[in-house]
Design an enzyme around this catalytic site. Structure first.
Site, mmCIF file in Angstrom:
data_model
loop_
_atom_site.group_PDB
_atom_site.id
_atom_site.type_symbol
_atom_site.label_atom_id
_atom_site.label_comp_id
_atom_site.label_asym_id
_atom_site.label_seq_id
_atom_site.Cartn_x
_atom_site.Cartn_y
_atom_site.Cartn_z
ATOM 1 C CG ASP A 77 -12.752 -0.630 -38.738
ATOM 2 O OD1 ASP A 77 -12.974 -1.742 -39.266
ATOM 3 O OD2 ASP A 77 -12.673 -0.483 -37.505
ATOM 4 C CE1 TYR A 229 -13.960 3.316 -35.109
ATOM 5 C CE2 TYR A 229 -14.985 1.357 -36.055
ATOM 6 C CZ TYR A 229 -13.858 2.069 -35.726
ATOM 7 O OH TYR A 229 -12.614 1.563 -36.002
#
Ligand SMILES: *[C@@H]1O[C@H](CO)[C@@H](O)[C@H](O)[C@H]1NC(C)=O
Ligand SMILES: *[C@@H]1O[C@H](CO)[C@@H](O)[C@H](O)[C@H]1NC(C)=O
Length: 495
Positions: A77, A229
């Protein structure tokens, strides 16, 4: 012979006005190319021989093996070595949307953009292979990973595999996966129809799973997805977004009906890996959608005005000269939402402005924010200002894209970029010994070309400090929406 500019007065004037903005013409085409190359630096799995970020090598080759599934591939990510499903799917959706709206301006970059999408969608297909009962949503133990400063190629932390299931649901991550697969299916529709069909069929399965087993994935997987997240906005925004993309990909009105019936009211000035509301509103405000709604039983003016008005209120909330502005701008002119990774909000909202400008222009419309009349030109000008700021037209006089321009971040918070490469130092660098590089004041040895970092603070200042991850960490979802805006700018200013 007189210079051509003297012969055609109008052209000379407009060229002068463009060059005044930043003192020089920004090479958006170069920025576009670099912005796409960046995704190669984030690749996990077996790398192809034509990999152009050559300081990276294969990694994560046994990802999924603890559960006897193949979860190799995909993207890390940001500056660590984790594969998080929610931001990866959102990244893929936004790359695909960029190609769908602006692919015709990408020229030689179109092929590379499709490859960046495919690297994401190939992985999402693997993660979805056990549907209708399981969706894999993450690889890597975040606590263990974050304790180490290691190259992806050396990883020795647990590659734990996390999934959502009927009893531990995750409608947010599943519906975002459906959105990504549907958007990618449209990108490959006329390129590789077998692949496109597979993406679409899998998207429908992921969406059905998201809808049937409702819940936030951060309730099911709290300690491994939060605080990284966490699904702060819940899952209704993703269900609506997934339905919107499935409607675009299938033209099946039941998906549009579903998106309408979700009933998420209220304004939002944030479009991100977490909150999809403004994205859905812009997507569903399109002219062709509106026409279809007007001719269908579910449509009518009420539905039309719903998405369109919400999209326009979003724009009124983010345009700096709007009377209903709700976001802050720095003195240097940058949209400023949050301290951590602020540029992600800048690139996502600039994409929506550029896209809405296209829709408005197509329908020959304008709208108002109070007393302000909003035209396509105004939206494009605002998006360009934000991109120009990112690329160097700012008080620090630096580009926030690595490898672009003369002055750019040299100490980004990224393990692979900051450690000697595997070619240079083939022996493993352990979890703890890597921190020597982390704390070093030297520039990173490896250039992560095209990476956009978190960006400057609210006073337009930037630390270029590896330990300041809020400012110096890149992320795939900062670059993904920028790809679309850069394509438009490249076609308009560097034809
Ligand atoms: C790189 O190689 C892959 C397969 O190994 C191929 O599909 C792709 O088109 C190549 N990319 C470029 C830019 O040539
Ligand atoms: C449209 O989608 C719905 C929901 O998935 C499905 O039940 C229906 O059969 C689809 N209609 C067509 C014409 O494909």
């Amino acid at each position: 012979m007189a210079p051509p500019g003297f012969l055609v007065h109008g052209i000379l004037i407009s060229a002068f006005m463009i060059s005044c903005v930043s003192g020089h013409q920004i090479n958006y085409r170069d920025a576009l190319s670099k912005s796409i190359i960046f995704f190669q630096g984030q690749r996990s799995g077996k790398l192809p021989t034509n990999q152009s970020i050559t300081w990276r090598s294969d990694s994560g080759l046994s990802d999924g093996s603890t559960e006897n599934v193949d979860l190799r591939g995909g993207y890390y990510d940001a500056g660590d070595n984790l594969k998080f499903g929610l931001p990866m799917a959102y990244t893929t959706t936004m790359l695909a949307w960029s190609v769908l709206e602006f692919g015709k301006h990408m020229a030689s970059e179109l092929h590379n953009a499709r490859e960046a999408i495919r690297w994401g969608s190939d992985y999402l297909l693997k993660a979805s292979a056990a549907l209708p009962d399981k969706l894999y949503v993450q690889v890597g133990d975040p606590t263990a990973d974050h304790k180490c400063w290691e190259r992806a190629e050396d990883m020795d932390t647990p590659r734990s595999v996390y999934k959502v299931t009927p009893i531990n649901p995750g409608s947010d991550v599943a519906a975002e996966t459906a959105a990504a697969l549907a958007a990618a299916s449209l990108v490959f529709k006329n390129i590789d129809c077998q692949y496109s069909d597979k993406l679409l069929a899998t998207s429908k399965k992921a969406f059905a799973f998201a809808d049937k087993y409702r819940g936030k994935y951060s309730d099911s997987l709290s300690s491994v997805v939060c605080p990284f997240y966490c699904s702060y906005s819940g899952y209704l925004d993703e269900l609506q977004w997934g339905a919107a993309w499935l409607y675009k990909a299938t033209k099946n009105l039941s998906y549009l009906e579903y998106a309408k019936s979700i009933g998420v009211e209220g304004d939002s000035d944030t479009f991100s890996w977490d909150n999809k509301l403004p994205g859905t509103r812009v997507l569903l405000s399109r002219v062709d959608v509106i026409n279809e709604m007007q001719h269908s039983v579910i449509g009518g003016d009420e539905a039309v005005s719903g998405f369109r008005q919400q999209a326009e209120r979003f724009i009124c909330n983010v345009l700096p000269i709007s009377p209903s502005l709700t976001v802050k701008y720095t003195a240097g002119g940058l949209m400023y939402k949050l301290e951590g990774s602020n540029l992600q909000y800048v690139t996502s909202s600039s994409f929506l402005l550029t896209t809405y400008a296209k829709y408005l222009k197509k329908s020959k419309a304008t709208f108002t924010c109070g007393t302000l009349t909003v035209t396509p030109a105004l939206l494009r000008e605002q998006a360009k200002k934000q991109v120009d700021y990112i690329l160097g037209d700012n008080p620090e006089g630096m580009s926030y894209m690595v490898g672009f321009g003369e002055k750019f971040p040299k100490r980004i918070h990224h393990r692979g970029s900051s450690l000697p490469s595997i070619q240079q130092k083939p022996q493993a660098i352990g979890c703890d010994s890597g921190f020597q590089s982390f704390h070093s004041v030297n520039p990173n040895p490896n250039i992560l070309t095209g990476a956009i970092v978190g960006g400057p603070d609210e006073h337009d200042s930037f630390a270029d400090d590896r330990t300041n991850y809020a400012q110096s960490e890149p992320a795939t979802y900062i670059n993904a929406p920028l790809t679309g805006t850069l394509s438009y700018l490249a076609a308009s200013f560097n034809p």
